[in-house]
Design an enzyme around this catalytic site. Structure first.
Site, PDB file in Angstrom:
ATOM      1  CG  HIS A 106     -14.239  19.381  26.433  1.00  0.00           C
ATOM      2  ND1 HIS A 106     -13.610  19.799  25.263  1.00  0.00           N
ATOM      3  CD2 HIS A 106     -13.796  19.411  27.514  1.00  0.00           C
ATOM      4  CE1 HIS A 106     -12.457  19.643  25.685  1.00  0.00           C
ATOM      5  NE2 HIS A 106     -12.399  19.378  26.981  1.00  0.00           N
ATOM      6  CG  ASP A 203      -8.899  24.048  24.210  1.00  0.00           C
ATOM      7  OD1 ASP A 203      -7.935  24.010  23.689  1.00  0.00           O
ATOM      8  OD2 ASP A 203      -9.881  23.085  24.507  1.00  0.00           O
ATOM      9  CG  LEU A 208     -16.850  28.112  22.512  1.00  0.00           C
ATOM     10  CD1 LEU A 208     -17.375  27.359  23.893  1.00  0.00           C
ATOM     11  CD2 LEU A 208     -15.922  29.153  22.963  1.00  0.00           C
ATOM     12  CD  GLU A 239      -6.105  25.454  20.131  1.00  0.00           C
ATOM     13  OE1 GLU A 239      -5.358  24.228  19.857  1.00  0.00           O
ATOM     14  OE2 GLU A 239      -7.079  25.047  20.847  1.00  0.00           O
TER      15      GLU A 239
END
Length: 551
Positions: A106, A203, A208, A239
Site C-alpha cells: 500500500h 511487509d 501483497l 513476513e
C-alpha cells in the site's frame, strides 16, 4: 567458511531497529541516520551481521512510517540520502550488511500516485489501485485493526468509487496485478540495492499478492530473479504468518526461488505458550511439525518483533493461557489477538528466564532476529498507543542517552525497566548482564554452523514436561542444546547415537565437559531454567576444531 559465505543469511544475526527511536544525532528529539551511524560499533561488538531498518522513507507518520509518500528518499526528520549513504559506508566498514522494510502492498493516501489516481476515473494512475463501484463482500475477521476500522473499503467522494485498503483507510492498496506497478516495485528494489542494501524484509507478503489472478507467486519469483540478477547474494525476508503447509508456497514450493527467508510465527507462538506453561512440549511439537525449507532458503527465528506479539495461531484456550501469564490486564492486550509487551516485563525481569529465552532463540534451527533493545532487556511503555508501546527509545546510559531533548513521541519505560536500571553502558561493564550473555550466545552461535546449516531432531529427554533438547548435525559435527523451561531441577536422560568417533561433550556456555559413554546414554541434572549447549568431540580435539569434518 568459504562454502557458506555466499549464503550469508543462513547463519546471520539480524538486528531490527527503528532509526527514529535508536539514537538522536542532532539533538531534535528524533533519532536519525547520523545518530545510528555513531552506534554501529555497538552492533559490531554485539556480533550483529545484518541490520534490518524499519521504514525510513518520507511519510505522513500516521502509522509510524508505514504510510509512505515517497519510496525513493529519506524522511527529512531522519536525515538525507547523504546521511543514509554515510551510515551504509560505516556499516559496510564493520562488515555488517543492511536490509530495509519493503512496504509496497500500500501507499499513503498522500502519495503522489494516489493523488493522481483519485483525481479522475480516467487518470493514468487509476489502475495502480483497486476500485469498485460498490464495496465487495469481506470477512470481518480480515480487518487487521478492528479498533480503528470497520471495513476494507473506503468511499472516495470525488470519483464516487470505493478503494480497497487491507490496513488503515489512509493506506490504499496498490494493485500488484498491474504490470506497471510491478515494474515500479522492481525499480524501487533496484534503486536501494544500488545504494548498498543487501535485501528487503517484505511487509505482509500475503497481502501483497492477494489480488493477483492466475499464479500470484510468479510475482514473487520475478522479484527474486530481478534481485539475483543485480546481486546474487541479496535476500527477501518475508513476513508470512500462515500455517506451515500454506507458508511453504512462499519459499517457492521446494524450489527456493521466491522468498529467501520466512519468519516462523508458528514456533514463536508455541514458544510463548511453552514459556507460559513452563513446559516445552508445545514448542517441541511445532519443531517436529515444521517442514524442511529448500536448500537455499532459511527460517527466521524471533522472540519479539516491532508489532504486537500475535497469538492468532493458538486456540482460544491457549491464547488465554498466555494472556493470563504475561498480559492479564486489557491495556497489555491488543486487537484481541496479541500482547503489546516486550519480553523482559512479561517475565518480570527474571534474569534466569530471560537468559533461557535467548539461549533457546539462538540455538533453534534457523537465523535469529533480534528487535532493538532485546540485548539489554529493554521494557515497554504502555502509555504508547497500540504497537507503539514496544517502540520506545533505545537506552544507552543511566540518563537515557537517546537524545538531549526530552520531548520524544513515546517516553522511555519507567521504574525497574527505566534507563537508570537498564542501559548499554552499565551492562557492558557487568560480566553477568543480559548484554554479555547475548554477546556470548552470538559468539557461540557463529561458531556452531550445525545450528543454522545442520539437520535437526527433537530428542526425548526423560522429562519432556520440563526439558527441551534438540540436536543439530552437519559435516560430521553435532551440537545438542538442552533447556529446562521449568522452575525446578530436572533430571535429563539423552540417548545420542551415531557419535562413535566422539567421547566428550564440551559445554559451550559454561566451563565443563561430559564424558560420552559408549552406549551414547548421557544423564545429568539441569538447574531451574538452566541451559546447556554441548558439542560432541574427540577427547584430544580442541573445542573450536570439533565441528570440522572428520578426516
Amino acid at each position: 567458511m568459504t562454502y557458506t559465505a555466499d549464503l550469508w543469511w543462513k547463519n546471520a544475526v539480524v538486528y531490527c531497529l527503528d532509526v527514529e527511536t535508536y539514537k538522536d544525532g542532532n539533538g531534535d528529539g528524533i533519532g536519525d541516520f547520523r545518530g545510528l551511524a555513531q552506534e554501529v560499533d555497538h552492533l559490531s561488538r554485539l556480533g550483529v551481521t545484518c541490520i534490518w531498518l524499519m521504514p525510513f522513507y518520507p511519510t505522513e507518520d500516521r502509522d509510524d512510517g508505514y504510510d509512505i509518500t515517497d519510496f525513493y528518499s529519506v524522511d527529512p526528520r531522519l536525515g538525507t540520502l547523504g546521511d543514509f549513504v554515510e551510515f551504509m559506508r560505516t556499516a559496510r566498514d564493520r562488515g555488517i550488511r543492511v536490509i530495509a522494510d519493503l512496504v509496497v502492498n500500500h501507499t499513503s493516501d498522500q502519495h503522489p500516485w494516489f493523488k493522481e489516481a483519485r483525481s479522475s476515473r480516467d487518470s493514468a494512475k487509476r489502475d495502480w489501485y483497486i476500485w469498485r463501484d460498490e464495496p465487495a463482500e469481506f470477512d470481518p475477521k480480515a480487518i487487521v485493526f478492528p479498533d480503528k476500522e470497520d471495513s476494507l473499503w473506503e468511499l472516495d467522494k470525488k470519483t464516487g468509487q470505493y478503494y480497497y485498503h487491507s490496513f488503515y483507510r489512509f493506506q490504499p492498496d496498490l494493485n500488484t496485478a498491474n504490470p506497471e506497478v510491478r515494474d515500479e516495485i522492481a525499480r524501487i528494489l533496484g534503486f536501494w540495492m544500488e545504494l548498498g542494501l543487501s535485501g528487503f524484509r517484505v511487509d505482509a507478503v500475503p497481502f501483497l499478492i492477494e489480488d493477483i489472478s492466475g499464479d500470484p507467486h510468479e510475482f514473487l519469483a520475478d522479484l527474486r530473479a530481478f534481485m539475483n540478477r543485480r546481486d546474487g547474494t541479496s535476500i527477501l525476508l518475508g513476513e508470512v504468518n500462515l500455517p506451515y503447509p500454506d507458508l511453504m508456497k512462499y519459499f517457492g514450493d521446494g524450489n527456493g526461488d521466491e522468498v529467501t527467508m520466512c519468519f516462523d510465527f508458528i514456533a514463536m507462538q508455541r514458544f510463548h505458550l511453552s514459556m507460559a506453561r513452563q513446559d516445552p512440549r508445545a514448542l517441541a511439537a511445532a519443531l517436529r511439525e515444521r517442514p524442511k525449507e529448500p536448500d537455499d532458503s532459511q527460517w527466521a527465528m524471533f522472540v519479539r518483533n516491532h508489532d504486537e506479539l500475535t497469538l492468532d495461531k493458538l486456540t482460544e484456550a491457549e491464547k488465554q493461557e498466555v494472556f493470563d501469564a504475561f498480559g492479564p490486564t486489557k491495556d497489555m492486550q491488543v486487537y484481541d489477538r496479541g500482547l503489546r509487551r516486550r519480553l523482559p516485563p512479561m517475565l518480570d525481569g527474571d534474569p534466569r528466564r530471560l537468559k533461557l529465552a535467548y539461549s533457546v532463540l539462538f540455538s533453534l534451527p534457523g537465523t535469529p532476529v533480534l528487535f532493538y533493545g532485546e540485548e539489554i532487556g529493554l521494557g515497554e511503555n504502555l502509555k504508547g498507543e497500540g504497537r507503539m508501546a514496544v517502540r520506545v527509545p533505545m537506552q544507552w546510559s543511566p540518563s537515557g542517552g537517546f537524545s538531549p531533548d526530552p520531548k520524544v513521541s513515546v517516553p522511555s519505560p519507567t521504574g525497574k525497566f527505566g534507563p537508570r536500571n537498564v542501559n548499554v553502558s552499565d551492562q557492558r561493564r557487568d560480566p553477568d548482564s543480559l548484554l554479555r550473555w547475548i554477546m556470548l550466545l552470538i559468539e557461540r552461535y557463529r561458531e556452531c554452523p550445525e545450528l543454522a546449516w545442520g539437520d535437526y531432531e527433537v530428542l526425548d529427554t526423560g522429562d519432556d514436561a520440563a526439558v527441551l533438547a534438540h540436536r543439530a548435525d552437519a559435516e560430521g559435527g553435532a551440537v545438542i542444546a538442552v533447556h529446562n523451561f521449568a522452575g525446578r531441577e530436572a533430571n535429563v536422560e539423552l540417548v545420542l547415537e551415531g557419535l562413535d568417533h566422539c567421547d566428550t561433550l564440551v559445554d559451550l556456555l559454561v566451563d565443563g565437559t561430559h564424558d560420552l559413554p559408549k552406549s551414547g546414554k548421557l544423564t545429568f541434572t539441569l538447574e531451574p531454567y538452566g541451559t546447556r549447549w554441548l558439542r560432541a568431540t574427540p577427547r584430544d580435539a580442541a573445542p573450536e576444531d570439533s565441528s570440522a569434518k572428520n578426516r
